[in-house]
Motif scaffolding. Structure first.
Motif, PDB file in Angstrom:
ATOM      1  N   ARG A 102       0.833  -1.206   0.000  1.00  0.00           N
ATOM      2  CA  ARG A 102       0.000   0.000   0.000  1.00  0.00           C
ATOM      3  C   ARG A 102       0.866   1.253   0.000  1.00  0.00           C
ATOM      4  NH1 ARG A 102      -3.635   2.079  -2.258  1.00  0.00           N
ATOM      5  NH2 ARG A 102      -4.644   0.022  -2.053  1.00  0.00           N
ATOM      6  N   THR A 103       1.955   1.244   0.752  1.00  0.00           N
ATOM      7  CA  THR A 103       2.848   2.401   0.788  1.00  0.00           C
ATOM      8  C   THR A 103       3.465   2.656  -0.585  1.00  0.00           C
ATOM      9  OG1 THR A 103       3.365   1.943   3.119  1.00  0.00           O
ATOM     10  CG2 THR A 103       4.848   3.413   1.938  1.00  0.00           C
ATOM     11  N   ILE A 104       3.876   1.585  -1.262  1.00  0.00           N
ATOM     12  CA  ILE A 104       4.439   1.728  -2.609  1.00  0.00           C
ATOM     13  C   ILE A 104       3.392   2.273  -3.572  1.00  0.00           C
ATOM     14  CG2 ILE A 104       5.390   0.484  -4.593  1.00  0.00           C
ATOM     15  CD1 ILE A 104       6.710  -1.447  -2.603  1.00  0.00           C
ATOM     16  N   LEU A 105       2.162   1.733  -3.512  1.00  0.00           N
ATOM     17  CA  LEU A 105       1.095   2.197  -4.407  1.00  0.00           C
ATOM     18  C   LEU A 105       0.779   3.669  -4.168  1.00  0.00           C
ATOM     19  CD1 LEU A 105      -1.446  -0.779  -4.451  1.00  0.00           C
ATOM     20  CD2 LEU A 105      -0.135   0.102  -6.390  1.00  0.00           C
ATOM     21  N   ASP A 106       0.687   4.058  -2.905  1.00  0.00           N
ATOM     22  CA  ASP A 106       0.391   5.457  -2.602  1.00  0.00           C
ATOM     23  C   ASP A 106       1.484   6.372  -3.129  1.00  0.00           C
ATOM     24  OD1 ASP A 106      -1.927   4.675  -1.342  1.00  0.00           O
ATOM     25  OD2 ASP A 106      -1.127   4.850   0.703  1.00  0.00           O
ATOM     26  N   TYR A 107       2.732   5.936  -3.006  1.00  0.00           N
ATOM     27  CA  TYR A 107       3.847   6.747  -3.487  1.00  0.00           C
ATOM     28  C   TYR A 107       3.849   6.814  -5.011  1.00  0.00           C
ATOM     29  CZ  TYR A 107       8.708   8.209  -4.286  1.00  0.00           C
ATOM     30  OH  TYR A 107       9.839   8.865  -4.714  1.00  0.00           O
ATOM     31  N   HIS A 108       3.656   5.664  -5.652  1.00  0.00           N
ATOM     32  CA  HIS A 108       3.708   5.627  -7.115  1.00  0.00           C
ATOM     33  C   HIS A 108       2.516   6.354  -7.736  1.00  0.00           C
ATOM     34  CE1 HIS A 108       5.293   4.084 -10.882  1.00  0.00           C
ATOM     35  NE2 HIS A 108       4.077   3.662 -11.216  1.00  0.00           N
ATOM     36  N   GLY A 109       1.381   6.330  -7.057  1.00  0.00           N
ATOM     37  CA  GLY A 109       0.209   7.068  -7.518  1.00  0.00           C
ATOM     38  C   GLY A 109      -0.845   6.226  -8.179  1.00  0.00           C
ATOM     39  N   THR A 110      -0.468   5.048  -8.654  1.00  0.00           N
ATOM     40  CA  THR A 110      -1.400   4.139  -9.326  1.00  0.00           C
ATOM     41  C   THR A 110      -0.733   2.775  -9.409  1.00  0.00           C
ATOM     42  OG1 THR A 110      -2.737   3.800 -11.311  1.00  0.00           O
ATOM     43  CG2 THR A 110      -0.522   4.660 -11.640  1.00  0.00           C
ATOM     44  N   ALA A 111      -1.502   1.773  -9.815  1.00  0.00           N
ATOM     45  CA  ALA A 111      -0.889   0.462 -10.009  1.00  0.00           C
ATOM     46  C   ALA A 111       0.074   0.541 -11.197  1.00  0.00           C
ATOM     47  CB  ALA A 111      -1.958  -0.590 -10.269  1.00  0.00           C
ATOM     48  N   PRO A 112       1.323   0.150 -11.028  1.00  0.00           N
ATOM     49  CA  PRO A 112       2.278   0.229 -12.147  1.00  0.00           C
ATOM     50  C   PRO A 112       1.922  -0.767 -13.244  1.00  0.00           C
ATOM     51  CG  PRO A 112       3.242  -0.947 -10.308  1.00  0.00           C
ATOM     52  CD  PRO A 112       1.935  -0.428  -9.813  1.00  0.00           C
ATOM     53  N   ALA A 113       2.309  -0.434 -14.459  1.00  0.00           N
ATOM     54  CA  ALA A 113       2.038  -1.342 -15.575  1.00  0.00           C
ATOM     55  C   ALA A 113       2.948  -2.565 -15.541  1.00  0.00           C
ATOM     56  CB  ALA A 113       2.219  -0.598 -16.899  1.00  0.00           C
ATOM     57  N   HIS A 114       4.082  -2.453 -14.853  1.00  0.00           N
ATOM     58  CA  HIS A 114       5.065  -3.537 -14.849  1.00  0.00           C
ATOM     59  C   HIS A 114       6.006  -3.316 -13.661  1.00  0.00           C
ATOM     60  CE1 HIS A 114       8.551  -5.732 -17.185  1.00  0.00           C
ATOM     61  NE2 HIS A 114       8.027  -6.490 -16.245  1.00  0.00           N
ATOM     62  N   VAL A 115       6.391  -4.389 -13.002  1.00  0.00           N
ATOM     63  CA  VAL A 115       7.353  -4.332 -11.901  1.00  0.00           C
ATOM     64  C   VAL A 115       8.514  -5.268 -12.219  1.00  0.00           C
ATOM     65  CG1 VAL A 115       7.755  -4.791  -9.453  1.00  0.00           C
ATOM     66  CG2 VAL A 115       5.563  -3.823 -10.190  1.00  0.00           C
ATOM     67  N   VAL A 116       9.719  -4.799 -11.992  1.00  0.00           N
ATOM     68  CA  VAL A 116      10.896  -5.651 -12.093  1.00  0.00           C
ATOM     69  C   VAL A 116      11.501  -5.754 -10.698  1.00  0.00           C
ATOM     70  CG1 VAL A 116      13.234  -5.887 -13.012  1.00  0.00           C
ATOM     71  CG2 VAL A 116      11.366  -5.154 -14.506  1.00  0.00           C
ATOM     72  N   GLU A 117      11.670  -6.991 -10.225  1.00  0.00           N
ATOM     73  CA  GLU A 117      12.255  -7.213  -8.909  1.00  0.00           C
ATOM     74  C   GLU A 117      13.676  -7.745  -9.072  1.00  0.00           C
ATOM     75  OE1 GLU A 117      11.611  -9.617  -4.688  1.00  0.00           O
ATOM     76  OE2 GLU A 117      10.342 -10.116  -6.404  1.00  0.00           O
ATOM     77  N   ILE A 118      14.611  -7.069  -8.423  1.00  0.00           N
ATOM     78  CA  ILE A 118      16.022  -7.431  -8.470  1.00  0.00           C
ATOM     79  C   ILE A 118      16.331  -8.443  -7.368  1.00  0.00           C
ATOM     80  CG2 ILE A 118      18.372  -6.556  -8.229  1.00  0.00           C
ATOM     81  CD1 ILE A 118      17.248  -3.775  -9.012  1.00  0.00           C
ATOM     82  N   GLY A 119      17.054  -9.503  -7.711  1.00  0.00           N
ATOM     83  CA  GLY A 119      17.487 -10.452  -6.698  1.00  0.00           C
ATOM     84  C   GLY A 119      16.339 -11.029  -5.917  1.00  0.00           C
ATOM     85  N   ALA A 120      15.365 -11.593  -6.614  1.00  0.00           N
ATOM     86  CA  ALA A 120      14.104 -11.995  -5.994  1.00  0.00           C
ATOM     87  C   ALA A 120      14.224 -13.189  -5.063  1.00  0.00           C
ATOM     88  CB  ALA A 120      13.074 -12.295  -7.086  1.00  0.00           C
TER      89      ALA A 120
END
Length: 244
Positions: A23-41
């Motif tokens: 939720r914190t990431i979504l609030d900061y980004h402003g909307t659901a991102p179209a794509h997420v890349v996770e490093i070192g998952a």
């Protein structure tokens, strides 16, 4: 490839992340991102939370044993067995890059420039991870003394190192940090297993590992068979300047 040989233990014993991070990431980004890349998952501890963003995820995990565990858990994500340095972002970049307890494994000279270059203008960098402290100061002092007696070269990073590293790059704006804390009691066996998944432990000679585990067992048994972690989770959010 430090963790692959203990991938199943890593997945079992490493604590997960608070769901509120999404939720914190979504609030900061402003909307659901179209794509997420996770490093070192890894085995997907961070992925568990990132899936709550409601976006397609590409996970970069160079160790095939960790990647296999991740794929089995989350078949809906795309897993690529390559490092962040090997990965080539799509034309135009990606709107959100995340790293869960992986930022310190990246090349300090290039991690910020690579992330900046791979993001779309206005895109979000979300780096988070745990810091393993102890609820009882006496336990903290005893454990620290015991482990340093075996390997005096181990040094902890400052609590603010992640925020400071991103700020120092000068590449990002609107850098924000949130830290939460929770207590996590562990039995002697579980604490030994956790210690066995730490990078500094895995990179030590086998005889030093054995001595460390024996010392930890004796110590925690002396505490009554339980050690209580003060698990501090820090999330750092930053934005690539510009507009998408």
């Amino acid at each position: 490839m430090v963790f692959g040989e203990v991938a199943h233990v890593y997945d079992d014993v490493r604590p997960g992340y608070p769901t509120e991070i999404a939720r914190t990431i979504l609030d900061y980004h402003g909307t659901a991102p179209a794509h997420v890349v996770e490093i070192g998952a890894g085995t997907g501890k961070g992925t568990d939370v990132l899936l709550r963003l409601g976006a397609p995820i590409t996970c970069l995990e160079p160790d095939p044993r960790m990647a296999a565990r991740l794929t089995a858990k989350h078949p809906q994500v795309q897993v690529r067995t390559e490092s962040f340095e090997q990965w080539r972002p799509p034309a135009g970049g990606v709107p959100l890059i995340a790293a869960a307890l992986a930022w310190h494994w990246l090349d300090p000279a290039t991690r910020n420039p690579r992330a900046h270059a791979a993001l779309t203008p206005g895109g979000t960098l979300a780096a988070f991870g745990h810091r393993y402290a102890y609820a009882d100061p006496d336990q903290a002092a005893a454990i620290d003394a015991t482990l340093r007696a075996i390997d005096p070269t181990v040094r902890d990073r400052p609590p603010t190192w992640l925020h400071d590293d991103i700020i120092a790059s000068g590449l990002f704006t609107d850098v924000r940090t949130e830290t939460t804390s929770r207590h996590l009691p562990l039995t002697t066996d579980r604490y030994q297993q956790l210690i066995g998944t730490f990078g500094p432990f895995r990179t030590r000679p086998v005889d030093e590992r054995a001595r460390a585990l024996d010392a930890v067992r004796a110590l925690v048994d002396g505490f009554g068979g339980t050690v209580v972690l003060d698990l501090r989770t820090t999330l750092v959010l930053a934005r690539r300047p510009g507009t998408a």
